[in-house]
Design an enzyme around this catalytic site. Structure first.
Site, PDB file in Angstrom:
ATOM      1  N   LYS A   1       0.823  -1.227   0.000  1.00  0.00           N
ATOM      2  CA  LYS A   1       0.000   0.000   0.000  1.00  0.00           C
ATOM      3  C   LYS A   1       0.847   1.262   0.000  1.00  0.00           C
ATOM      4  CE  LYS A   1      -4.738  -0.279   1.411  1.00  0.00           C
ATOM      5  NZ  LYS A   1      -5.728   0.177   2.381  1.00  0.00           N
TER       6      LYS A   1
ATOM      7  N   ARG B   1     -18.395   6.253   6.551  1.00  0.00           N
ATOM      8  CA  ARG B   1     -18.573   7.701   6.513  1.00  0.00           C
ATOM      9  C   ARG B   1     -19.746   8.061   5.623  1.00  0.00           C
ATOM     10  NH1 ARG B   1     -12.473   8.331   4.863  1.00  0.00           N
ATOM     11  NH2 ARG B   1     -13.136   6.418   3.874  1.00  0.00           N
TER      12      ARG B   1
HETATM   13  P1  ADP Z   1      -8.018   0.910   5.185  1.00  0.00           P
HETATM   14  O1  ADP Z   1      -6.795   1.043   4.345  1.00  0.00           O
HETATM   15  O2  ADP Z   1      -8.152  -0.426   5.846  1.00  0.00           O
HETATM   16  O3  ADP Z   1      -9.294   1.355   4.538  1.00  0.00           O
HETATM   17  P2  ADP Z   1      -8.138   3.327   6.759  1.00  0.00           P
HETATM   18  O4  ADP Z   1      -7.160   3.759   7.774  1.00  0.00           O
HETATM   19  O5  ADP Z   1      -8.298   4.172   5.549  1.00  0.00           O
HETATM   20  O6  ADP Z   1      -7.710   1.853   6.411  1.00  0.00           O
HETATM   21  O7  ADP Z   1      -9.565   3.146   7.415  1.00  0.00           O
HETATM   22  C1  ADP Z   1      -9.799   2.245   8.450  1.00  0.00           C
HETATM   23  C2  ADP Z   1     -11.277   2.217   8.763  1.00  0.00           C
HETATM   24  O8  ADP Z   1     -11.668   3.473   9.276  1.00  0.00           O
HETATM   25  C3  ADP Z   1     -12.176   1.985   7.547  1.00  0.00           C
HETATM   26  O9  ADP Z   1     -13.302   1.229   7.976  1.00  0.00           O
HETATM   27  C4  ADP Z   1     -12.613   3.359   7.139  1.00  0.00           C
HETATM   28  O10 ADP Z   1     -13.872   3.358   6.490  1.00  0.00           O
HETATM   29  C5  ADP Z   1     -12.718   4.012   8.498  1.00  0.00           C
HETATM   30  N1  ADP Z   1     -12.540   5.465   8.440  1.00  0.00           N
HETATM   31  C6  ADP Z   1     -11.646   6.173   7.752  1.00  0.00           C
HETATM   32  N2  ADP Z   1     -11.794   7.503   7.945  1.00  0.00           N
HETATM   33  C7  ADP Z   1     -12.850   7.626   8.792  1.00  0.00           C
HETATM   34  C8  ADP Z   1     -13.548   8.739   9.361  1.00  0.00           C
HETATM   35  N3  ADP Z   1     -13.213   9.992   9.106  1.00  0.00           N
HETATM   36  N4  ADP Z   1     -14.583   8.471  10.165  1.00  0.00           N
HETATM   37  C9  ADP Z   1     -14.948   7.192  10.416  1.00  0.00           C
HETATM   38  N5  ADP Z   1     -14.376   6.113   9.913  1.00  0.00           N
HETATM   39  C10 ADP Z   1     -13.334   6.314   9.109  1.00  0.00           C
END
Ligand code: ADP
Length: 162
Positions: A42, A91
């Site tokens: 990633k 979200r």
């Molecule tokens: P991944 O690469 O596994 O998607 P992320 O760090 O982007 O990892 O996200 C981890 C989790 O947190 C996912 O379920 C994502 O939808 C959620 N997530 C990301 N940003 C937010 C936010 N602002 N509010 C709530 N949930 C979030």
């Protein structure tokens, strides 16, 4: 038996939206493990050590939360931790397509797993790690988007070298 919930993610960086989800999960389940993914494919901007440090900084005030890291298949990690609950944040509706696919795959590979979707406070719905990195690189105040201790780390990373 204690209900262990695993909240996996890249957390690159961990935002106020992620923290909001951790807090919600910690109010529902006995124990929450923030599982920082170690997936070099990633190409995360922040190193695994930095992302773990971020998670550790924010869970200090949450007694039933812990930080861990995993690589490989998430379901194998869940089995190893004897956990069946997987937390994901939703979200907006557009998150659903991808999340539905992943949850279905995970259930196919581990039928006891239950993916629990939590919604953050609406003020965080547009906080995506990718966007946060982009605007902070251009000088936006990091504390708007990430918890204060993480904002310090972001500023250090983005401040121009003297
Ligand atoms: P991944 O690469 O596994 O998607 P992320 O760090 O982007 O990892 O996200 C981890 C989790 O947190 C996912 O379920 C994502 O939808 C959620 N997530 C990301 N940003 C937010 C936010 N602002 N509010 C709530 N949930 C979030």
């Amino acid at each position: 038996m204690a209900q262990i919930a695993i909240y996996p993610g890249s957390f690159d960086p961990l935002t106020k939206g992620h923290l909001d989800i951790i807090q919600r999960a910690a109010r529902i389940f006995d124990h929450v493990i923030v599982a920082v993914s170690n997936n070099p494919a990633k190409k995360p901007f922040f190193s695994l050590a930095e992302r773990i440090q971020m998670a550790e900084l924010v869970i200090r005030d949450i007694p039933n939360a812990d930080v861990d890291t995993y690589s490989g298949l998430l379901v194998d990690y869940l089995k190893a931790r004897k956990a069946r609950i997987l937390i994901r944040g939703l979200r907006v509706v557009s998150d659903m397509d991808y999340e539905f696919q992943i949850a279905s795959f995970n259930r196919r590979m581990y039928k006891e797993v239950e993916t629990v979707f939590l919604m953050p406070d609406e003020q965080y719905t547009y906080f995506a790690s990718s966007l946060v990195k982009e605007v902070c690189r251009r000088g936006a105040p990091a504390e708007t988007f990430v918890p204060a201790p993480i904002a310090r780390l972001l500023r250090k990373r983005f401040s121009p070298k003297k």
